[in-house]
Design a protein around this motif. Structure first.
Motif, mmCIF file in Angstrom:
data_model
loop_
_atom_site.group_PDB
_atom_site.id
_atom_site.type_symbol
_atom_site.label_atom_id
_atom_site.label_comp_id
_atom_site.label_asym_id
_atom_site.label_seq_id
_atom_site.Cartn_x
_atom_site.Cartn_y
_atom_site.Cartn_z
ATOM 1 N N SER A 162 0.958 -1.223 -0.226
ATOM 2 C CA SER A 162 0.133 -0.126 0.023
ATOM 3 C C SER A 162 0.866 1.360 0.101
ATOM 4 C CB SER A 162 -0.974 0.024 1.265
ATOM 5 O OG SER A 162 -0.192 0.051 2.487
ATOM 6 N N GLY A 163 0.511 2.245 -0.602
ATOM 7 C CA GLY A 163 1.188 3.517 -0.706
ATOM 8 C C GLY A 163 2.008 3.497 -2.044
ATOM 9 N N ARG A 164 2.203 2.646 -2.529
ATOM 10 C CA ARG A 164 2.829 2.504 -3.848
ATOM 11 C C ARG A 164 2.712 1.136 -4.442
ATOM 12 N NH1 ARG A 164 8.649 3.266 -5.544
ATOM 13 N NH2 ARG A 164 7.833 1.725 -6.865
ATOM 14 N N THR A 165 3.161 0.701 -5.647
ATOM 15 C CA THR A 165 3.271 -0.616 -6.247
ATOM 16 C C THR A 165 4.642 -1.221 -6.050
ATOM 17 O OG1 THR A 165 3.962 -0.002 -8.380
ATOM 18 C CG2 THR A 165 1.530 0.012 -7.930
ATOM 19 N N PHE A 166 4.934 -2.262 -6.255
ATOM 20 C CA PHE A 166 6.028 -2.777 -6.166
ATOM 21 C C PHE A 166 6.921 -2.796 -7.345
ATOM 22 C CE2 PHE A 166 6.012 -4.692 -2.214
ATOM 23 C CZ PHE A 166 4.975 -5.705 -2.011
#
Length: 124
Positions: A25-29
């Motif tokens: 969460s917060g951004r992708t991998f």
């Protein structure tokens, strides 16, 4: 910054399969290395495996090679650890971790982002 949440742990019998998930969460991998580590009671945290999102390469510790598989979803928000042929010595708290550098994939100190861990217990 990415936040990681593991899920899927539990109690299984030796030989059974289990799949752990690591959600971002917060951004992708995208662009990250995502590693799996585990820590058994009284032991140091050890590398299990990792996936490099840039080219999809996967890496495994010798102790799990051929039994565990790491994969990711197309949205690059979840990494899975499929564990087959479980052994009692696989009992541990399993953690996923993220790193944007990926220079030493098996070194826990190189991963700045960690999930809270999920307990996996394998009974004989």
């Amino acid at each position: 910054q990415v936040r990681l949440v593991e899920s899927g742990g539990g109690l299984v019998q030796a030989g059974d399969s289990l799949r752990l998930s690591c959600a971002a969460s917060g951004r992708t991998f995208s662009g990250y290395i995502v590693g799996w580590f585990r820590q058994a009671p009284g032991k140091e945290r050890e590398f299990v495996g990792a996936i490099r999102w840039s080219d999809g390469s996967t890496y495994y510790a010798d102790s799990v090679k051929g039994r565990f598989t790491i994969s990711g979803d197309n949205a690059k928000t979840t990494v899975y650890l499929q564990m087959n042929s479980r052994k009692p010595e696989d009992t541990a708290v399993y953690y996923c971790a993220g790193s944007a550098s990926g220079l030493r994939i098996a070194v826990s100190y190189d991963y700045p982002y960690w999930g809270q861990g999920t307990q996996v217990t394998v009974s004989s």
